[in-house]
Design a protein around this motif. Structure first.
Motif, PDB file in Angstrom:
ATOM      1  N   UNK A 190       0.827  -1.197   0.000  1.00 34.88           N
ATOM      2  CA  UNK A 190       0.000   0.000   0.000  1.00 34.88           C
ATOM      3  C   UNK A 190       0.871   1.261   0.000  1.00 34.88           C
ATOM      4  N   UNK A 191       1.897   1.298   0.836  1.00 32.53           N
ATOM      5  CA  UNK A 191       2.759   2.484   0.917  1.00 32.53           C
ATOM      6  C   UNK A 191       3.484   2.741  -0.406  1.00 32.53           C
ATOM      7  N   UNK A 192       4.010   1.693  -1.017  1.00 30.87           N
ATOM      8  CA  UNK A 192       4.672   1.869  -2.311  1.00 30.87           C
ATOM      9  C   UNK A 192       3.681   2.419  -3.330  1.00 30.87           C
ATOM     10  N   UNK A 193       2.464   1.876  -3.344  1.00 34.17           N
ATOM     11  CA  UNK A 193       1.426   2.335  -4.280  1.00 34.17           C
ATOM     12  C   UNK A 193       1.049   3.784  -4.020  1.00 34.17           C
ATOM     13  N   UNK A 194       0.840   4.129  -2.763  1.00 36.99           N
ATOM     14  CA  UNK A 194       0.473   5.514  -2.443  1.00 36.99           C
ATOM     15  C   UNK A 194       1.565   6.479  -2.865  1.00 36.99           C
TER      16      UNK A 194
ATOM     17  N   UNK B 145      -2.626  17.874   3.896  1.00 36.60           N
ATOM     18  CA  UNK B 145      -2.361  17.369   5.244  1.00 36.60           C
ATOM     19  C   UNK B 145      -2.964  15.987   5.441  1.00 36.60           C
ATOM     20  N   UNK B 146      -4.143  15.761   4.883  1.00 40.85           N
ATOM     21  CA  UNK B 146      -4.810  14.467   5.039  1.00 40.85           C
ATOM     22  C   UNK B 146      -3.932  13.335   4.515  1.00 40.85           C
ATOM     23  N   UNK B 147      -3.278  13.542   3.384  1.00 39.94           N
ATOM     24  CA  UNK B 147      -2.413  12.517   2.805  1.00 39.94           C
ATOM     25  C   UNK B 147      -1.205  12.251   3.704  1.00 39.94           C
TER      26      UNK B 147
ATOM     27  N   UNK C 198      -0.175   4.822   8.534  1.00 43.28           N
ATOM     28  CA  UNK C 198       0.220   3.530   7.976  1.00 43.28           C
ATOM     29  C   UNK C 198       1.650   3.145   8.376  1.00 43.28           C
ATOM     30  N   UNK C 199       2.569   4.098   8.331  1.00 42.30           N
ATOM     31  CA  UNK C 199       3.965   3.800   8.664  1.00 42.30           C
ATOM     32  C   UNK C 199       4.103   3.445  10.144  1.00 42.30           C
TER      33      UNK C 199
ATOM     34  N   UNK D 195      -6.727   3.817   7.034  1.00 42.54           N
ATOM     35  CA  UNK D 195      -7.708   3.394   6.026  1.00 42.54           C
ATOM     36  C   UNK D 195      -8.899   4.353   5.984  1.00 42.54           C
ATOM     37  N   UNK D 196      -9.317   4.865   7.127  1.00 39.15           N
ATOM     38  CA  UNK D 196     -10.400   5.860   7.160  1.00 39.15           C
ATOM     39  C   UNK D 196      -9.965   7.111   6.402  1.00 39.15           C
ATOM     40  N   UNK D 197      -8.735   7.544   6.631  1.00 42.59           N
ATOM     41  CA  UNK D 197      -8.234   8.732   5.944  1.00 42.59           C
ATOM     42  C   UNK D 197      -8.103   8.481   4.449  1.00 42.59           C
ATOM     43  N   UNK D 198      -7.735   7.263   4.054  1.00 38.72           N
ATOM     44  CA  UNK D 198      -7.696   6.923   2.634  1.00 38.72           C
ATOM     45  C   UNK D 198      -9.092   6.994   2.034  1.00 38.72           C
ATOM     46  N   UNK D 199     -10.071   6.485   2.754  1.00 41.61           N
ATOM     47  CA  UNK D 199     -11.454   6.563   2.289  1.00 41.61           C
ATOM     48  C   UNK D 199     -11.897   8.018   2.118  1.00 41.61           C
ATOM     49  N   UNK D 200     -11.551   8.850   3.085  1.00 36.83           N
ATOM     50  CA  UNK D 200     -11.888  10.284   2.978  1.00 36.83           C
ATOM     51  C   UNK D 200     -11.183  10.917   1.782  1.00 36.83           C
ATOM     52  N   UNK D 201      -9.962  10.536   1.516  1.00 33.07           N
ATOM     53  CA  UNK D 201      -9.232  11.044   0.367  1.00 33.07           C
ATOM     54  C   UNK D 201      -9.932  10.673  -0.931  1.00 33.07           C
ATOM     55  N   UNK D 202     -10.429   9.447  -0.986  1.00 34.16           N
ATOM     56  CA  UNK D 202     -11.121   8.975  -2.180  1.00 34.16           C
ATOM     57  C   UNK D 202     -12.434   9.711  -2.390  1.00 34.16           C
ATOM     58  N   UNK D 203     -13.147   9.939  -1.284  1.00 36.36           N
ATOM     59  CA  UNK D 203     -14.437  10.619  -1.369  1.00 36.36           C
ATOM     60  C   UNK D 203     -14.253  12.095  -1.640  1.00 36.36           C
TER      61      UNK D 203
END
Length: 126
Positions: free
Chosen positions: A54-58, A67-69, A76-77, A118-126
């Motif tokens: 996931x980290x490599x992909x991101x 800031x969210x990213x 994750x780290x 994962x919640x923050x990733x979901x927020x990023x997607x939305x």
């Protein structure tokens, strides 16, 4: 601010260590650990590898200008480190007869950081 290279660096290091620890668990520890301990060790390895990928992909897909990213990859780290490495410590110390009990509360803290990531990733997607 986080850079793509830093995120990919952590992903690559976590992936490398997951392969090494997985082989170590499958070969060197197989005869020294109970089945339950081996399963716990393997859980740490699996979660570490999932989040390494996931980290490599991101690192390829995000610019880390928001800031969210940055918070997301921090979760994750740090979450991967706390979760997986506390499991390794608990299993190995338990197999040596000196369980490091202070690591027990660290595992769910790492898991909580992973969930938050994962919640923050979901927020990023939305």
């Amino acid at each position: 601010m986080v850079s793509s290279e830093l995120v990919q660096f952590f992903g690559a290091v976590y992936g490398l260590l997951a392969v090494i620890f997985g082989a170590f668990g499958a070969h060197a520890l197989k005869k020294k650990l109970t089945q339950e301990q081996l399963q716990s060790f393997e859980t740490g390895v699996k979660y570490q590898m999932y989040h390494a990928i996931l980290l490599v992909s991101l690192g390829f897909f995000l610019d880390f200008g928001e800031a969210l990213q940055n918070y997301m990859v921090f979760c994750f780290i740090l979450g991967t480190f706390l979760f997986s490495f506390s499991i390794y410590g608990l299993v190995l110390s338990s197999s040596a007869g000196r369980k490091l009990k202070f690591l027990g509360p660290i595992t769910p803290l790492g898991g909580l950081l992973l969930v938050l990531g994962w919640v923050l990733l979901l927020l990023q997607i939305l």
